[in-house]
Scaffold this motif. Structure first.
Motif, PDB file in Angstrom:
ATOM      1  N   CYS A   9     -45.868 -63.617 -67.902  1.00 56.44           N
ATOM      2  CA  CYS A   9     -46.565 -64.707 -68.599  1.00 56.44           C
ATOM      3  C   CYS A   9     -46.615 -65.964 -67.726  1.00 56.44           C
ATOM      4  O   CYS A   9     -47.608 -66.680 -67.699  1.00 56.44           O
ATOM      5  CB  CYS A   9     -45.787 -65.000 -69.884  1.00 56.44           C
ATOM      6  SG  CYS A   9     -46.699 -65.915 -71.090  1.00 56.44           S
ATOM      7  N   ASN A  10     -45.528 -66.210 -67.004  1.00 59.09           N
ATOM      8  CA  ASN A  10     -45.425 -67.436 -66.208  1.00 59.09           C
ATOM      9  C   ASN A  10     -45.875 -67.253 -64.757  1.00 59.09           C
ATOM     10  O   ASN A  10     -45.817 -68.184 -63.972  1.00 59.09           O
ATOM     11  CB  ASN A  10     -43.976 -67.955 -66.232  1.00 59.09           C
ATOM     12  CG  ASN A  10     -43.547 -68.334 -67.639  1.00 59.09           C
ATOM     13  OD1 ASN A  10     -44.356 -68.818 -68.407  1.00 59.09           O
ATOM     14  ND2 ASN A  10     -42.291 -68.098 -67.981  1.00 59.09           N
ATOM     15  N   LEU A  68     -44.562 -64.769 -76.949  1.00 60.42           N
ATOM     16  CA  LEU A  68     -45.750 -64.873 -77.791  1.00 60.42           C
ATOM     17  C   LEU A  68     -46.817 -63.902 -77.297  1.00 60.42           C
ATOM     18  O   LEU A  68     -47.076 -63.795 -76.101  1.00 60.42           O
ATOM     19  CB  LEU A  68     -46.285 -66.306 -77.744  1.00 60.42           C
ATOM     20  CG  LEU A  68     -47.536 -66.598 -78.583  1.00 60.42           C
ATOM     21  CD1 LEU A  68     -47.520 -68.049 -79.057  1.00 60.42           C
ATOM     22  CD2 LEU A  68     -48.830 -66.348 -77.807  1.00 60.42           C
ATOM     23  N   LEU A  69     -47.426 -63.187 -78.237  1.00 61.04           N
ATOM     24  CA  LEU A  69     -48.532 -62.293 -77.913  1.00 61.04           C
ATOM     25  C   LEU A  69     -49.735 -62.691 -78.763  1.00 61.04           C
ATOM     26  O   LEU A  69     -49.667 -62.630 -79.990  1.00 61.04           O
ATOM     27  CB  LEU A  69     -48.156 -60.834 -78.217  1.00 61.04           C
ATOM     28  CG  LEU A  69     -46.896 -60.342 -77.503  1.00 61.04           C
ATOM     29  CD1 LEU A  69     -46.458 -59.016 -78.064  1.00 61.04           C
ATOM     30  CD2 LEU A  69     -47.152 -60.224 -76.016  1.00 61.04           C
ATOM     31  N   PRO A  70     -50.838 -63.115 -78.135  1.00 63.60           N
ATOM     32  CA  PRO A  70     -52.009 -63.496 -78.924  1.00 63.60           C
ATOM     33  C   PRO A  70     -52.755 -62.263 -79.422  1.00 63.60           C
ATOM     34  O   PRO A  70     -52.918 -61.286 -78.679  1.00 63.60           O
ATOM     35  CB  PRO A  70     -52.867 -64.280 -77.923  1.00 63.60           C
ATOM     36  CG  PRO A  70     -52.399 -63.869 -76.572  1.00 63.60           C
ATOM     37  CD  PRO A  70     -51.022 -63.311 -76.693  1.00 63.60           C
ATOM     38  N   VAL A  71     -53.200 -62.283 -80.677  1.00 67.41           N
ATOM     39  CA  VAL A  71     -54.036 -61.211 -81.222  1.00 67.41           C
ATOM     40  C   VAL A  71     -55.216 -61.850 -81.940  1.00 67.41           C
ATOM     41  O   VAL A  71     -55.137 -62.981 -82.406  1.00 67.41           O
ATOM     42  CB  VAL A  71     -53.248 -60.307 -82.211  1.00 67.41           C
ATOM     43  CG1 VAL A  71     -52.189 -59.498 -81.491  1.00 67.41           C
ATOM     44  CG2 VAL A  71     -52.627 -61.113 -83.346  1.00 67.41           C
ATOM     45  N   PHE A 101     -54.106 -73.420 -80.672  1.00 64.70           N
ATOM     46  CA  PHE A 101     -53.344 -72.337 -80.026  1.00 64.70           C
ATOM     47  C   PHE A 101     -52.400 -72.836 -78.935  1.00 64.70           C
ATOM     48  O   PHE A 101     -51.256 -72.409 -78.844  1.00 64.70           O
ATOM     49  CB  PHE A 101     -54.294 -71.275 -79.454  1.00 64.70           C
ATOM     50  CG  PHE A 101     -53.556 -70.111 -78.839  1.00 64.70           C
ATOM     51  CD1 PHE A 101     -52.985 -69.127 -79.633  1.00 64.70           C
ATOM     52  CD2 PHE A 101     -53.410 -70.011 -77.459  1.00 64.70           C
ATOM     53  CE1 PHE A 101     -52.290 -68.069 -79.070  1.00 64.70           C
ATOM     54  CE2 PHE A 101     -52.713 -68.962 -76.888  1.00 64.70           C
ATOM     55  CZ  PHE A 101     -52.156 -67.977 -77.699  1.00 64.70           C
ATOM     56  N   SER A 102     -52.862 -73.749 -78.091  1.00 63.39           N
ATOM     57  CA  SER A 102     -51.992 -74.183 -76.982  1.00 63.39           C
ATOM     58  C   SER A 102     -50.751 -74.895 -77.513  1.00 63.39           C
ATOM     59  O   SER A 102     -49.660 -74.767 -76.950  1.00 63.39           O
ATOM     60  CB  SER A 102     -52.753 -75.071 -75.996  1.00 63.39           C
ATOM     61  OG  SER A 102     -53.171 -76.256 -76.639  1.00 63.39           O
ATOM     62  N   ALA A 103     -50.893 -75.625 -78.629  1.00 61.28           N
ATOM     63  CA  ALA A 103     -49.722 -76.297 -79.217  1.00 61.28           C
ATOM     64  C   ALA A 103     -48.742 -75.271 -79.787  1.00 61.28           C
ATOM     65  O   ALA A 103     -47.522 -75.395 -79.628  1.00 61.28           O
ATOM     66  CB  ALA A 103     -50.167 -77.255 -80.316  1.00 61.28           C
ATOM     67  N   VAL A 104     -49.287 -74.231 -80.433  1.00 62.06           N
ATOM     68  CA  VAL A 104     -48.434 -73.159 -80.976  1.00 62.06           C
ATOM     69  C   VAL A 104     -47.722 -72.445 -79.826  1.00 62.06           C
ATOM     70  O   VAL A 104     -46.522 -72.180 -79.869  1.00 62.06           O
ATOM     71  CB  VAL A 104     -49.271 -72.148 -81.792  1.00 62.06           C
ATOM     72  CG1 VAL A 104     -48.393 -71.004 -82.297  1.00 62.06           C
ATOM     73  CG2 VAL A 104     -49.956 -72.833 -82.967  1.00 62.06           C
ATOM     74  N   VAL A 141     -43.139 -70.599 -76.899  1.00 66.30           N
ATOM     75  CA  VAL A 141     -42.652 -70.150 -75.585  1.00 66.30           C
ATOM     76  C   VAL A 141     -41.706 -71.158 -74.945  1.00 66.30           C
ATOM     77  O   VAL A 141     -40.618 -70.808 -74.485  1.00 66.30           O
ATOM     78  CB  VAL A 141     -43.849 -69.860 -74.642  1.00 66.30           C
ATOM     79  CG1 VAL A 141     -43.358 -69.448 -73.243  1.00 66.30           C
ATOM     80  CG2 VAL A 141     -44.732 -68.772 -75.241  1.00 66.30           C
ATOM     81  N   PHE A 142     -42.110 -72.434 -74.931  1.00 67.32           N
ATOM     82  CA  PHE A 142     -41.324 -73.422 -74.187  1.00 67.32           C
ATOM     83  C   PHE A 142     -40.218 -74.055 -75.031  1.00 67.32           C
ATOM     84  O   PHE A 142     -39.104 -74.226 -74.566  1.00 67.32           O
ATOM     85  CB  PHE A 142     -42.243 -74.493 -73.594  1.00 67.32           C
ATOM     86  CG  PHE A 142     -43.191 -73.938 -72.591  1.00 67.32           C
ATOM     87  CD1 PHE A 142     -42.743 -73.489 -71.352  1.00 67.32           C
ATOM     88  CD2 PHE A 142     -44.537 -73.801 -72.888  1.00 67.32           C
ATOM     89  CE1 PHE A 142     -43.613 -72.946 -70.420  1.00 67.32           C
ATOM     90  CE2 PHE A 142     -45.420 -73.256 -71.970  1.00 67.32           C
ATOM     91  CZ  PHE A 142     -44.952 -72.825 -70.731  1.00 67.32           C
TER      92      PHE A 142
END
Length: 217
Positions: A186-187, A118-121, A103-106, A111-112
């Motif tokens: 988000c930030n 991005l919205l996680p579900v 997830f963190s790589a995605v 985002v960056f």
């Protein structure tokens, strides 16, 4: 001779409706949306997007299977970002027990690297609830708000912020007085969130947007 159908990059559905890519027709996400009172228009020619919403945002859905299958989803995301759509481009990403290690790589890529929201579900049911909130939120908003040029209290942003655990409408409105976009929220560091919503809610908001990877769980 190849026939090219027009791609409906900027087709806006009426209030209360969602335009969905034909491939979603038999999905549980669509069934849940219908159960939530959202009307669905199916369309073959949405380009890369999976859904168009009435508030001029579109959604690309990245599933657990997409992530685990490798980097093919990245090419799709780049095409999505590069479309000449006038919509706000959102990316829903399934963060499940199988996909959380990636997830963190995605998130970093979306985002960056691409500058998308991005919205996680957790899966299609939660995704349908989020989409329904956005659609109905747009429907129910005060009529005078649409006259506002600032769009600070965008129904999409309000719906998303209310979707964060521990944040109701009141806290969501308070946050949106301070942060005018999901990217800003988000930030936002914890110390900027705490004075607005308190320590517990600030922690929940922060971890919602920065879900840690717990590989090996």
């Amino acid at each position: 001779m190849e026939h090219k159908a027009p791609v409906l990059l900027n087709a806006v559905p009426p209030y209360g409706h969602v335009i969905a890519s034909e491939k979603w027709r038999n999905s549980s996400l669509i069934q849940s949306l219908k159960g939530g009172g959202v009307k669905i228009l199916f369309e073959n020619e949405l380009g890369v997007a999976d859904f168009h919403l009435p508030n001029k945002s579109c959604i690309l859905y990245v599933s657990e299977c997409d992530i685990i299958a490798g980097n093919g989803y990245k090419r799709k995301l780049v095409r999505y970002r590069n479309t000449s759509s006038s919509f706000q481009e959102l990316v829903l990403v399934e963060n499940t027990r199988l996909s959380e290690q990636y997830f963190s790589a995605v998130q970093k890529f979306v985002v960056f690297d691409l500058g998308l929201t991005l919205l996680p579900v957790s899966g299609q049911t939660e995704a349908s609830q989020l989409i329904a909130q956005i659609v109905h939120g747009e429907d129910r908003e005060n009529p005078f708000r649409r006259r506002s040029s600032s769009r600070l209290l965008d129904p999409l942003v309000l719906a998303v912020v209310q979707h964060v655990p521990g944040v109701g409408r009141v806290k969501a409105l308070a946050l949106l007085q301070q942060f005018s976009s999901i990217q800003q929220l988000c930030n936002a560091p914890l110390d900027e969130l705490e004075p607005i919503v308190g320590q517990a809610a600030a922690q929940q908001i922060h971890s919602f947007f920065h879900k840690p990877t717990t590989a090996g769980n």
